[in-house]
Write a protein that holds these residues in place. Structure first.
Motif, PDB file in Angstrom:
ATOM      1  N   GLY A  87      -4.060 -15.437  -5.135  1.00  0.00           N
ATOM      2  CA  GLY A  87      -3.412 -14.259  -4.581  1.00  0.00           C
ATOM      3  C   GLY A  87      -3.453 -13.093  -5.551  1.00  0.00           C
ATOM      4  N   ILE A  88      -2.975 -11.961  -5.087  1.00  0.00           N
ATOM      5  CA  ILE A  88      -2.833 -10.761  -5.908  1.00  0.00           C
ATOM      6  C   ILE A  88      -1.419 -10.777  -6.479  1.00  0.00           C
ATOM      7  CG2 ILE A  88      -2.737  -8.229  -5.854  1.00  0.00           C
ATOM      8  CD1 ILE A  88      -4.717  -8.427  -3.430  1.00  0.00           C
ATOM      9  N   SER A  89      -1.273 -10.627  -7.788  1.00  0.00           N
ATOM     10  CA  SER A  89       0.063 -10.656  -8.392  1.00  0.00           C
ATOM     11  C   SER A  89       0.507  -9.261  -8.806  1.00  0.00           C
ATOM     12  CB  SER A  89       0.099 -11.602  -9.596  1.00  0.00           C
ATOM     13  OG  SER A  89      -0.672 -11.099 -10.670  1.00  0.00           O
ATOM     14  N   PHE A  90       1.839  -9.086  -8.836  1.00  0.00           N
ATOM     15  CA  PHE A  90       2.445  -7.800  -9.181  1.00  0.00           C
ATOM     16  C   PHE A  90       3.894  -8.062  -9.563  1.00  0.00           C
ATOM     17  CE2 PHE A  90       1.667  -8.535  -4.695  1.00  0.00           C
ATOM     18  CZ  PHE A  90       2.944  -8.688  -4.188  1.00  0.00           C
ATOM     19  N   ALA A  91       4.606  -7.007  -9.976  1.00  0.00           N
ATOM     20  CA  ALA A  91       5.963  -7.158 -10.498  1.00  0.00           C
ATOM     21  C   ALA A  91       6.906  -7.742  -9.446  1.00  0.00           C
ATOM     22  CB  ALA A  91       6.494  -5.809 -10.973  1.00  0.00           C
ATOM     23  N   LYS A  92       7.797  -8.610  -9.886  1.00  0.00           N
ATOM     24  CA  LYS A  92       8.770  -9.209  -8.977  1.00  0.00           C
ATOM     25  C   LYS A  92       9.665  -8.133  -8.366  1.00  0.00           C
ATOM     26  CE  LYS A  92      10.550 -13.227  -9.240  1.00  0.00           C
ATOM     27  NZ  LYS A  92       9.625 -13.913  -8.293  1.00  0.00           N
ATOM     28  N   GLY A  93      10.028  -8.349  -7.110  1.00  0.00           N
ATOM     29  CA  GLY A  93      10.900  -7.410  -6.416  1.00  0.00           C
ATOM     30  C   GLY A  93      10.182  -6.239  -5.776  1.00  0.00           C
ATOM     31  N   SER A  94       8.844  -6.225  -5.818  1.00  0.00           N
ATOM     32  CA  SER A  94       8.071  -5.113  -5.237  1.00  0.00           C
ATOM     33  C   SER A  94       7.862  -5.371  -3.745  1.00  0.00           C
ATOM     34  CB  SER A  94       6.729  -4.965  -5.958  1.00  0.00           C
ATOM     35  OG  SER A  94       6.901  -4.820  -7.345  1.00  0.00           O
ATOM     36  N   THR A  95       8.948  -5.350  -2.990  1.00  0.00           N
ATOM     37  CA  THR A  95       8.908  -5.792  -1.595  1.00  0.00           C
ATOM     38  C   THR A  95       8.072  -4.885  -0.697  1.00  0.00           C
ATOM     39  OG1 THR A  95      11.031  -4.682  -1.276  1.00  0.00           O
ATOM     40  CG2 THR A  95      11.099  -7.029  -1.728  1.00  0.00           C
ATOM     41  N   ALA A  96       8.193  -3.581  -0.882  1.00  0.00           N
ATOM     42  CA  ALA A  96       7.413  -2.656  -0.046  1.00  0.00           C
ATOM     43  C   ALA A  96       5.925  -2.794  -0.345  1.00  0.00           C
ATOM     44  CB  ALA A  96       7.874  -1.217  -0.283  1.00  0.00           C
ATOM     45  N   PHE A  97       5.592  -2.944  -1.617  1.00  0.00           N
ATOM     46  CA  PHE A  97       4.196  -3.117  -2.012  1.00  0.00           C
ATOM     47  C   PHE A  97       3.633  -4.411  -1.425  1.00  0.00           C
ATOM     48  CE2 PHE A  97       0.935  -4.543  -5.108  1.00  0.00           C
ATOM     49  CZ  PHE A  97       0.080  -3.449  -5.041  1.00  0.00           C
ATOM     50  N   LYS A  98       4.380  -5.491  -1.530  1.00  0.00           N
ATOM     51  CA  LYS A  98       3.930  -6.780  -0.990  1.00  0.00           C
ATOM     52  C   LYS A  98       3.686  -6.689   0.515  1.00  0.00           C
ATOM     53  CE  LYS A  98       5.254 -11.589  -0.154  1.00  0.00           C
ATOM     54  NZ  LYS A  98       3.857 -12.062  -0.191  1.00  0.00           N
ATOM     55  N   ALA A  99       4.616  -6.068   1.242  1.00  0.00           N
ATOM     56  CA  ALA A  99       4.465  -5.962   2.695  1.00  0.00           C
ATOM     57  C   ALA A  99       3.201  -5.178   3.052  1.00  0.00           C
ATOM     58  CB  ALA A  99       5.696  -5.296   3.303  1.00  0.00           C
ATOM     59  N   ALA A 100       2.948  -4.082   2.321  1.00  0.00           N
ATOM     60  CA  ALA A 100       1.775  -3.251   2.602  1.00  0.00           C
ATOM     61  C   ALA A 100       0.477  -3.987   2.257  1.00  0.00           C
ATOM     62  CB  ALA A 100       1.870  -1.942   1.822  1.00  0.00           C
ATOM     63  N   VAL A 101       0.480  -4.689   1.123  1.00  0.00           N
ATOM     64  CA  VAL A 101      -0.711  -5.427   0.698  1.00  0.00           C
ATOM     65  C   VAL A 101      -0.998  -6.573   1.668  1.00  0.00           C
ATOM     66  CG1 VAL A 101      -1.636  -6.961  -1.084  1.00  0.00           C
ATOM     67  CG2 VAL A 101      -0.542  -4.802  -1.729  1.00  0.00           C
ATOM     68  N   ASP A 102       0.043  -7.316   2.050  1.00  0.00           N
ATOM     69  CA  ASP A 102      -0.153  -8.430   2.981  1.00  0.00           C
ATOM     70  C   ASP A 102      -0.709  -7.955   4.316  1.00  0.00           C
ATOM     71  OD1 ASP A 102       0.725 -10.217   1.101  1.00  0.00           O
ATOM     72  OD2 ASP A 102       2.674 -10.603   2.029  1.00  0.00           O
ATOM     73  N   LYS A 103      -0.207  -6.825   4.797  1.00  0.00           N
ATOM     74  CA  LYS A 103      -0.709  -6.283   6.067  1.00  0.00           C
ATOM     75  C   LYS A 103      -2.183  -5.876   5.933  1.00  0.00           C
ATOM     76  CE  LYS A 103      -0.034  -2.834   9.686  1.00  0.00           C
ATOM     77  NZ  LYS A 103      -1.501  -2.602   9.785  1.00  0.00           N
ATOM     78  N   ALA A 104      -2.500  -5.198   4.831  1.00  0.00           N
ATOM     79  CA  ALA A 104      -3.879  -4.751   4.629  1.00  0.00           C
ATOM     80  C   ALA A 104      -4.828  -5.946   4.530  1.00  0.00           C
ATOM     81  CB  ALA A 104      -3.967  -3.893   3.367  1.00  0.00           C
ATOM     82  N   LEU A 105      -4.420  -6.983   3.814  1.00  0.00           N
ATOM     83  CA  LEU A 105      -5.263  -8.176   3.705  1.00  0.00           C
ATOM     84  C   LEU A 105      -5.434  -8.855   5.064  1.00  0.00           C
ATOM     85  CD1 LEU A 105      -3.965  -9.769   0.374  1.00  0.00           C
ATOM     86  CD2 LEU A 105      -6.172  -8.647   0.741  1.00  0.00           C
ATOM     87  N   GLY A 106      -4.345  -8.922   5.825  1.00  0.00           N
ATOM     88  CA  GLY A 106      -4.418  -9.500   7.161  1.00  0.00           C
ATOM     89  C   GLY A 106      -5.375  -8.729   8.053  1.00  0.00           C
TER      90      GLY A 106
END
Length: 258
Positions: free
Chosen positions: A211-230
């Motif tokens: 997976g792609i890793s990033f700072a803990k608690g980056s919820t907005a970033f995770k949601a955007a990245v997951d959507k883009a990957l999907g």
């Protein structure tokens, strides 16, 4: 008042505020992505410029997130987590395996690639599996799950660590190590590209989900990245990227059921 101001200043100096990484990156107009730049076909330097599967994924991801520029930062597996935590880069897109231990320290995106560990040996070697590696010299890349596997699963082996898989495989080809533990896709690519006298031996030892890793608690970033990957999986973009770099392998197909 003074205490509040001091706390605010510390937050600013300390890097990313939790949950706000996406906005910070958009404001800066650049996302800093860490890679080894020595891990083909995933990420490496070609004519001095970053290239490979991970590089194309990073560029496409930035485009879909509305980020103008990707700044690729050279690092290594031993430093990826510390670099994310210190804010030296925003994300790691480098074939980093999702593990429970790493998830305690950083957050991960949904999987964007799968991989598998293979034993690579000299072209005339009779080694056929893990049982044959006891007491042998085994090359691994420092800080990887392959290194952890070797330490845990090969009794009596002399584990030799290198900065990247090319160095480890070269040592095997020259007879200075008996085997190397490397991604099956990567090992085959490197052997062909560099004319190394090595070959895969036996079945895959372990499958890895990356997976792609990033700072803990980056919820907005995770949601955007997951959507883009999907979206990249659904519209065929990830298939095209993987077929370009991985010898015709369809990574989107490999990710089904992961």
């Amino acid at each position: 008042m003074v205490m509040v101001a001091a706390a605010t200043a510390l937050t600013a100096c300390g890097g990313q505020a939790k949950g706000d990484l996406l906005q910070q990156i958009k404001d800066a107009g650049v996302i800093r992505v860490a890679q080894t730049q020595a891990n083909p076909p995933w990420n490496f330097l070609e004519n001095g410029k970053p290239a490979g599967y991970d590089v194309d994924v990073a560029n496409e991801l930035a485009k879909r997130l509305g980020i103008k520029k990707v700044e690729f930062v050279a690092s290594n597996f031993q430093s990826f987590i510390a670099g994310v935590q210190a804010g030296r880069f925003d994300a790691v897109i480098a074939g980093q395996t999702i593990t429970d231990e790493r998830k305690k320290q950083v957050d991960f995106s949904r999987p964007y690639q799968v991989n598998g560990i293979s034993i690579f040996v000299g072209s005339t070697s009779s080694i056929g599996g893990v049982a044959d590696l006891e007491g042998r010299k085994v090359a691994v890349t420092a800080g990887t799950t392959q290194a952890a596997f070797a330490e845990k699963s090969i009794p009596g082996a002399e584990i030799k660590t290198y900065e990247n898989a090319t160095l480890g495989l070269t040592e095997v080809g020259r007879g200075r190590a008996d085997a190397a533990l490397v991604s099956r896709f990567q090992g085959a690519f490197l052997a062909q590209k560099n004319g190394l006298a090595v070959k895969p031996a036996g079945p895959l030892l372990e499958s890895e989900v990356n997976g792609i890793s990033f700072a803990k608690g980056s919820t907005a970033f995770k949601a955007a990245v997951d959507k883009a990957l999907g979206d990249m999986i659904a519209d065929g973009t990830l298939t095209a990227i993987s077929k370009k770099w991985l010898g015709g392998l369809d990574m989107a197909e490999q990710l089904k059921g992961v």
